[in-house]
Design an enzyme around this catalytic site. Structure first.
Site, PDB file in Angstrom:
ATOM      1  N   LYS A 184      78.452  49.074  94.436  1.00 29.93           N
ATOM      2  CA  LYS A 184      79.084  49.984  93.465  1.00 29.93           C
ATOM      3  C   LYS A 184      79.125  49.389  92.060  1.00 29.93           C
ATOM      4  O   LYS A 184      78.782  50.055  91.081  1.00 29.93           O
ATOM      5  CB  LYS A 184      80.520  50.317  93.895  1.00 29.93           C
ATOM      6  CG  LYS A 184      80.669  51.029  95.199  1.00 29.93           C
ATOM      7  CD  LYS A 184      82.111  51.433  95.463  1.00 29.93           C
ATOM      8  CE  LYS A 184      83.061  50.265  95.647  1.00 29.93           C
ATOM      9  NZ  LYS A 184      82.766  49.467  96.841  1.00 29.93           N
ATOM     10  N   ASN A 203      87.192  51.246  88.978  1.00 31.15           N
ATOM     11  CA  ASN A 203      87.425  50.130  89.890  1.00 31.15           C
ATOM     12  C   ASN A 203      86.736  48.856  89.410  1.00 31.15           C
ATOM     13  O   ASN A 203      86.795  47.834  90.070  1.00 31.15           O
ATOM     14  CB  ASN A 203      86.917  50.503  91.296  1.00 31.15           C
ATOM     15  CG  ASN A 203      87.445  49.582  92.368  1.00 31.15           C
ATOM     16  OD1 ASN A 203      88.631  49.291  92.423  1.00 31.15           O
ATOM     17  ND2 ASN A 203      86.555  49.117  93.232  1.00 31.15           N
ATOM     18  N   HIS A 253      87.237  48.629 105.308  1.00 33.02           N
ATOM     19  CA  HIS A 253      88.586  49.140 105.016  1.00 33.02           C
ATOM     20  C   HIS A 253      89.088  50.097 106.112  1.00 33.02           C
ATOM     21  O   HIS A 253      89.852  51.013 105.830  1.00 33.02           O
ATOM     22  CB  HIS A 253      88.605  49.874 103.670  1.00 33.02           C
ATOM     23  CG  HIS A 253      88.208  49.028 102.508  1.00 33.02           C
ATOM     24  ND1 HIS A 253      88.796  47.812 102.237  1.00 33.02           N
ATOM     25  CD2 HIS A 253      87.257  49.218 101.547  1.00 33.02           C
ATOM     26  CE1 HIS A 253      88.230  47.291 101.148  1.00 33.02           C
ATOM     27  NE2 HIS A 253      87.301  48.111 100.731  1.00 33.02           N
TER      28      HIS A 253
END
Length: 469
Positions: A127, A150, A196
């Site tokens: 990302k 982020n 996650h």
């Protein structure tokens, strides 16, 4: 700063006063709202007070007075159990949002002439590199680009919007869980693999969170989807059936009749009548390996979705300088090269680095993720020796038993020193690779702090070597 006027004249609770929480508080106040701020960490509360904010203990507050709760993305929303602030908000019928949602509402409320373009990027791995790469392509094309989310700067701390701006935003699954009204002109889902899961309950929950990035797109928008994993393939198939937006599949492992793909380092554009070779990524020094080829393919497709000419986007892929903490060469001492890949917080991300070197003195460990490093077994022959740190060290050592020699280093400093001693003793060209395959939170505030600790340890070695000379 981007003022958020959606709650003008009302009071909003903000829980979690790190980077995104304080940015949200500033944006809300700038938009005319009152804020009630709290954090369970004394240091975070002190930071808020230093900015002039008055604190409100939300555990004792009257929640019926709040118009919304702005929740830090790091605070559990659904799993393993909702945080107490989430439960209090739900009991009082208070809306729960995150900083990306506040940004989305500011964009949606902007008059047409001030509304910017938005590119939203997510995925399990790659990302940050892809976000930075898209930002680079936009900047080289002369666009007024702002990069954050982020990565780097929190979205609400970015400069205020205008009609010519392009916001290129990295988004985690945690942030997407708290986002509902974002409309991105271009979306990118790079890849999906288990990560996650403790926060999302299951792979299905994790994928559902990632898919939220596609919500609210329509005709004229572009969705770039990595199809080198089954979850990406399924998403691409399902949204293609919906047929509302331009959909660009991307791959770094196979040729496609339609989309953008890379074969042996050559980037092909098959979005027109026939596939065209557009760039040789083998000469892009900051984009080594198949994982970076996927990042480059996605960035190229996203740039085209913004109207950047294809030849211009392809040309500037090759000038990308790279990203800190992602396969970053921080120093070379003699015949030993030090690679900082601190951003590799899971096994899949570490795979990308380990597979790029025939042999590596591997520094790994930290706060373990589900599955540990068992999925990397096929790469164990590439490990000259493993130097293990943090909570995961004993489990990693057990997994590596019989496959690669290990050293229980405990800390980054010790790992760097011992790895260099071993690598230098080998008398050959060598790579010392920090690619932890684990989170950083057992010893560091984030992966950046871990990467900086690695860099500092290497600098101390370099200084000592100069002194000895």
């Amino acid at each position: 700063m981007i003022p958020v006027r959606d709650f003008e004249g009302r009071t909003v609770a903000v829980f979690g006063l790190a980077r995104t929480g304080l940015a949200a508080a500033r944006a809300l106040v700038a938009g005319g709202a009152e804020v009630a701020l709290w954090d369970e960490k004394p240091a975070s509360r002190a930071s808020a007070e230093a900015e002039g904010f008055t604190l409100t203990d939300l555990s004792e507050a009257d929640w019926s007075k709040f118009a919304a709760l702005v929740l830090s993305p790091g605070v559990p929303f659904t799993h393993p159990a909702p945080h107490w602030t989430v439960e209090r908000a739900r009991e009082a019928g208070v809306e729960i949002v995150g900083d990306i949602e506040l940004f989305a509402r500011a964009v949606n409320a902007a008059p047409e002439h001030r509304r910017p373009k938005v590119v939203a990027i997510t995925g399990t791995n790659g990302k940050s590199t892809t976000t930075a790469l898209i930002g680079h392509l936009c900047a080289q094309a002369g666009r007024d680009v702002r990069i954050g989310g982020n990565i780097g700067i929190g979205v609400l701390d970015l400069p205020d919007m205008h009609g010519g701006a392009v916001y290129v935003l990295e988004m985690s699954s945690y942030q997407l869980d708290l986002t509902s009204s974002l409309h991105a002109d271009v979306t990118v889902i790079l890849n999906l693999s288990p990560d996650h899961l403790e926060r999302h309950g299951s792979m299905e929950g994790y994928v559902a969170a990632k898919r939220r990035i596609l919500a609210n797109q329509g005709k004229g928008d572009t969705a770039v989807i990595g199809v080198d994993d089954p979850w990406g393939q399924q998403i691409c198939t399902e949204i293609t059936a919906a047929n509302r937006r331009t959909i660009v599949p991307v791959s770094a492992s196979k040729a496609m009749g339609r989309g953008v793909y890379v074969l042996q380092g050559m980037l092909y554009d098959a979005t027109g009548e026939r596939a065209q070779e557009v760039a040789d990524l083998n000469v892009a020094r900051s984009l080594p390996g198949r994982h970076n080829w996927q990042n480059a393919a996605a960035a190229y497709a996203a740039a085209k979705g913004l109207g950047i000419p294809a030849d211009e986007a392809a040309e500037h892929l090759l000038t990308f300088p790279g990203l800190a903490h992602r396969m970053e060469t921080v120093a070379t001492l003699g015949r030993v090269r030090f690679i900082n890949d601190s951003k590799a917080t899971n096994a899949d991300a570490a795979r990308q680095a380990l597979s790029s070197y025939p042999k590596a003195y591997w520094i790994a460990g930290g706060q373990p993720k589900t599955g540990g490093i068992e999925a990397l077994a096929d790469l164990f022959p590439r490990i000259a020796k493993a130097y293990l740190v943090g909570e995961a060290a004993p489990a990693f050592a057990e997994t590596l038993k019989g496959y690669a020699p290990t050293f229980q280093a405990g800390t980054i400093d010790t790992a760097v020193a011992q790895a260099y001693a071993d690598a230098a003793k080998s008398g050959r060209d060598a790579v010392i690779l920090l690619s932890p395959a684990a989170a950083s939170f057992d010893q560091f505030s984030d992966f950046e702090a871990r990467g900086e600790a690695f860099r500092a340890a290497v600098q101390r070695l370099a200084h000592a070597a100069r002194g000895a000379a």
